[in-house]
Design a protein around this motif. Structure first.
Motif, PDB file in Angstrom:
ATOM      1  N   GLU A 117      56.313   4.169 -21.796  1.00 57.13           N
ATOM      2  CA  GLU A 117      56.476   5.265 -22.753  1.00 57.13           C
ATOM      3  C   GLU A 117      55.324   6.269 -22.688  1.00 57.13           C
ATOM      4  OE1 GLU A 117      57.443   4.199 -26.751  1.00 57.13           O
ATOM      5  OE2 GLU A 117      58.780   2.579 -26.158  1.00 57.13           O
ATOM      6  N   PRO A 118      55.038   6.825 -21.517  1.00 61.10           N
ATOM      7  CA  PRO A 118      53.926   7.771 -21.419  1.00 61.10           C
ATOM      8  C   PRO A 118      54.269   9.121 -22.035  1.00 61.10           C
ATOM      9  CG  PRO A 118      55.083   7.649 -19.335  1.00 61.10           C
ATOM     10  CD  PRO A 118      55.713   6.613 -20.226  1.00 61.10           C
ATOM     11  N   LEU A 164      64.107   8.121 -24.733  1.00 60.51           N
ATOM     12  CA  LEU A 164      62.810   7.863 -24.116  1.00 60.51           C
ATOM     13  C   LEU A 164      62.444   8.964 -23.125  1.00 60.51           C
ATOM     14  CD1 LEU A 164      62.899   4.005 -23.468  1.00 60.51           C
ATOM     15  CD2 LEU A 164      61.691   5.241 -25.267  1.00 60.51           C
ATOM     16  N   ARG A 165      63.447   9.418 -22.364  1.00 66.55           N
ATOM     17  CA  ARG A 165      63.189  10.511 -21.408  1.00 66.55           C
ATOM     18  C   ARG A 165      62.669  11.739 -22.128  1.00 66.55           C
ATOM     19  NH1 ARG A 165      61.780  14.195 -19.399  1.00 66.55           N
ATOM     20  NH2 ARG A 165      62.551  15.448 -17.665  1.00 66.55           N
ATOM     21  N   ALA A 166      63.169  12.011 -23.315  1.00 63.69           N
ATOM     22  CA  ALA A 166      62.756  13.213 -24.053  1.00 63.69           C
ATOM     23  C   ALA A 166      61.312  13.131 -24.518  1.00 63.69           C
ATOM     24  CB  ALA A 166      63.671  13.429 -25.253  1.00 63.69           C
ATOM     25  N   MET A 167      60.756  11.913 -24.583  1.00 64.05           N
ATOM     26  CA  MET A 167      59.384  11.741 -25.058  1.00 64.05           C
ATOM     27  C   MET A 167      58.342  12.063 -23.991  1.00 64.05           C
ATOM     28  SD  MET A 167      59.878   8.160 -27.124  1.00 64.05           S
ATOM     29  CE  MET A 167      58.108   7.949 -27.325  1.00 64.05           C
ATOM     30  N   ALA A 196      62.033   5.195  -9.970  1.00 61.23           N
ATOM     31  CA  ALA A 196      60.654   4.769 -10.220  1.00 61.23           C
ATOM     32  C   ALA A 196      60.104   5.403 -11.491  1.00 61.23           C
ATOM     33  CB  ALA A 196      59.774   5.126  -9.024  1.00 61.23           C
ATOM     34  N   VAL A 197      60.323   6.703 -11.652  1.00 56.47           N
ATOM     35  CA  VAL A 197      59.831   7.380 -12.850  1.00 56.47           C
ATOM     36  C   VAL A 197      60.569   6.864 -14.084  1.00 56.47           C
ATOM     37  CG1 VAL A 197      59.647   9.620 -14.021  1.00 56.47           C
ATOM     38  CG2 VAL A 197      59.029   9.408 -11.611  1.00 56.47           C
ATOM     39  N   GLY A 198      61.853   6.555 -13.934  1.00 56.51           N
ATOM     40  CA  GLY A 198      62.601   5.978 -15.046  1.00 56.51           C
ATOM     41  C   GLY A 198      62.018   4.644 -15.491  1.00 56.51           C
ATOM     42  N   ILE A 199      61.607   3.810 -14.526  1.00 51.99           N
ATOM     43  CA  ILE A 199      60.971   2.533 -14.859  1.00 51.99           C
ATOM     44  C   ILE A 199      59.676   2.774 -15.632  1.00 51.99           C
ATOM     45  CG2 ILE A 199      59.808   0.515 -13.874  1.00 51.99           C
ATOM     46  CD1 ILE A 199      61.835   0.658 -11.561  1.00 51.99           C
ATOM     47  N   LEU A 255      67.035  10.396 -12.581  1.00 55.71           N
ATOM     48  CA  LEU A 255      66.243  10.212 -13.791  1.00 55.71           C
ATOM     49  C   LEU A 255      67.111  10.357 -15.041  1.00 55.71           C
ATOM     50  CD1 LEU A 255      63.388   9.752 -14.894  1.00 55.71           C
ATOM     51  CD2 LEU A 255      63.053  12.232 -14.869  1.00 55.71           C
ATOM     52  N   GLU A 256      68.016  11.321 -15.021  1.00 55.36           N
ATOM     53  CA  GLU A 256      68.873  11.555 -16.185  1.00 55.36           C
ATOM     54  C   GLU A 256      69.879  10.428 -16.386  1.00 55.36           C
ATOM     55  OE1 GLU A 256      68.571  13.803 -18.512  1.00 55.36           O
ATOM     56  OE2 GLU A 256      66.813  14.611 -17.485  1.00 55.36           O
ATOM     57  N   THR A 257      70.381   9.862 -15.294  1.00 60.48           N
ATOM     58  CA  THR A 257      71.421   8.841 -15.431  1.00 60.48           C
ATOM     59  C   THR A 257      70.857   7.439 -15.631  1.00 60.48           C
ATOM     60  OG1 THR A 257      71.541   8.614 -13.014  1.00 60.48           O
ATOM     61  CG2 THR A 257      73.068  10.160 -14.053  1.00 60.48           C
TER      62      THR A 257
END
Length: 402
Positions: free
Chosen positions: A331-332, A364-367, A322-325, A356-358
Motif C-alpha cells: 500500500e505505498p 488500492l490502485r487509487a491510493m 509486479a506493480v500490482g503486487i 495494472l487496471e485489471t
C-alpha cells in the motif's frame, strides 16, 4: 550509522546537518521550521558549526519580503574542505566510481571493466581495493573519509556482507570488513536498488513523504522501499529481493537459479535473450547486453517489428503484475519505476497500464501515485555517496573535546 552514543546536543547538531544534507542550503528560519527548533537554538548551533568550519554562509539568496523586510536570506551550506567520499557500484564485470567532496559536489567519475564472476572472496576484495586506490590517486581525492559500495543482490547492510549476488560466483562475502581493512576506511554497503531509491527520493521531496516503493529495471529488477524518506530494512538489515518473486513456475530461467521470476521477464538480459531467439541477433560478449545492444532492440520495435513489439507487450504485462503486487501488499503512497529499463517505457506502457487496471483492486490502485523516472546507473553511486556523506556528518556532529 549509530546515534545512540550522541549526547542531546550532538543529536541536535546531527539533525541540523542531516536537514542541510537532505534539503540543500537553507536560511536559519527555514532550518527552524524544518526541525521545529527555536530561533535561539538554531542560531547557537549554526554559530558553533560555522566556528568549527563545518558550515559556511552565503547571503546571495532571494530577497524575502515581510519577515526579512526585503533583505536577502543568509543561507548556510557545507564547506567543501571537510574531506571527500567515494561511491562505488559493482555490476557484472564492471565498476562505476564517483568522487564527491563534503559539500556534495561531484568531483570525478570513472567506469572500469573488470572480471568479477570467477574471482574468490579475497581476490574480489583485493581487486576492489586496487581500483578504488588507483581512482583516488588519479583524481587527487582530498582526505577520503569513507567508501559507499552498492551491489546487486542480497546485501546485509548491518554486517557488511554480500549474502548473494548475481555478479559474483561466491556467497557470504564480508566485503565491508575486508575492503575497510585494505583501505583503512569505513565502508558502507547497500543493495543497488535501495541506493537508487534513496538518491531519487533525495532529488524529489514529495517522495520523502509517506511510503515510496522504487522498482528498478535494467541489469536486473530490484526494489527499494522508503518510509518517510528512510530506507526500510529487513531482519538482516537488507533490502527486498522483489525481482526474484516467482510469477510463473514454468517461466524463463532466472540468474538466481529459479524459473519464472519477475526479473526473468523484465531485465535487460531477459529481453535480449528473447530478442536473440526471435531474429538470431549476435549474442553479447558477456551475459549482460550493453546500452547499445538494448537501444537497438528498442529502436527496431519502435520501427514496427511485430515480434519485438509483442516481446515488449508481454514485458509490460509482467511490469503491471509486479506493480500490482506492490500496491496490494505494501500500500505505498508512491510507486516509482526507474532504472535504465525505462528507455522502453513507451513500448511497455499500454500493456502495463492494462494489466495494472485489471489485476489490482481499484480502491488500492487509487491510493498509489505512479511515477516514471528516467534514470541512469549514475543514481546508484549517487545513492551510496549520500549515505557515506551522512556517515561523515555523524562525525561532524560530535563535539570536539575542549
Amino acid at each position: 550509522m549509530s546515534l545512540s552514543s550522541l549526547t542531546p546536543r550532538e543529536t541536535a547538531r546531527r539533525r541540523l546537518l542531516d536537514a542541510l544534507r537532505r534539503e540543500g542550503p537553507m536560511a536559519r528560519v527555514e532550518i527552524g521550521h524544518q526541525l521545529s527548533m527555536s530561533p535561539a537554538s538554531v542560531s547557537e548551533l549554526t554559530a558553533n558549526l560555522m566556528e568549527e568550519g563545518v558550515l559556511l554562509a552565503d547571503d546571495a539568496g532571494d530577497a524575502s519580503p515581510g519577515l526579512f523586510r526585503g533583505r536577502p536570506k543568509v543561507r548556510l551550506f557545507f564547506s567543501e574542505t571537510l574531506g571527500s567520499v567515494i561511491g562505488v557500484w559493482m555490476g557484472f564485470n564492471r565498476i562505476e566510481l564517483r568522487l564527491v567532496d563534503s559539500a556534495g559536489r561531484n568531483r570525478a567519475s570513472r567506469h572500469v571493466e573488470r572480471p568479477l564472476r570467477n574471482l574468490g572472496a579475497e581476490e574480489v576484495m583485493d581487486m576492489l581495493a586496487e581500483v578504488i586506490t588507483a581512482f583516488a590517486r588519479e583524481t587527487g581525492a582530498p582526505d577520503v573519509k569513507a567508501i559507499g559500495l552498492a551491489c546487486q543482490g542480497y546485501v546485509d547492510t548491518k554486517d557488511g556482507v554480500v549474502a548473494w549476488s548475481p555478479v559474483l560466483g561466491i556467497r557470504d562475502v564480508p566485503l565491508a570488513a575486508g575492503l575497510g581493512t585494505r583501505l583503512g576506511l569505513p565502508v558502507l554497503m547497500e543493495n543497488d536498488a535501495s541506493a537508487m531509491a534513496f538518491a531519487i527520493a533525495q532529488r524529489d521531496p514529495s517522495l520523502r513523504a509517506g511510503r515510496t516503493a522504487c522498482l528498478m529495471i535494467g541489469d536486473g529488477v530490484g526494489l527499494g522501499f522508503l518510509i518517510q524518506g528512510e530506507l526500510y530494512r529487513g531482519a538482516r538489515f537488507g533490502g527486498s529481493e522483489f525481482g526474484h518473486v516467482r510469477l510463473r513456475r514454468s517461466g524463463p530461467q532466472c540468474r538466481c537459479g529459479g524459473r519464472g521470476c519477475i526479473e526473468a521477464f523484465l531485465a535487460d538480459y531477459a529481453l535480449h535473450r528473447d530478442a536473440q531467439l526471435i531474429d538470431h541477433r549476435p549474442a553479447p560478449s558477456i551475459l549482460l547486453p550493453g546500452e547499445a545492444a538494448m537501444s537497438a532492440i528498442v529502436d527496431q520495435a519502435r520501427a514496427g517489428d511485430p515480434a519485438l513489439l509483442n516481446l515488449f507487450r508481454e514485458a509490460g504485462e509482467v511490469l503491471g503484475d509486479a506493480v500490482g503486487i506492490l500496491i496490494q501488499t505494501l500500500e505505498p503512497d508512491h510507486v516509482v519505476i526507474c532504472g535504465p529499463g525505462t528507455r522502453a517505457m513507451d513500448l511497455l506502457r499500454p500493456s502495463f497500464e492494462a494489466a495494472l487496471e485489471t489485476q489490482t483492486i481499484p480502491e488500492l490502485r487509487a491510493m498509489s501515485t505512479i511515477h516514471v523516472v528516467e534514470s541512469s546507473m549514475d543514481l546508484l553511486t549517487e545513492g551510496v555517496v549520500m549515505q557515506a556523506l551522512r556517515e561523515l556528518d555523524l562525525e561532524l556532529a560530535r563535539l570536539k573535546a575542549a
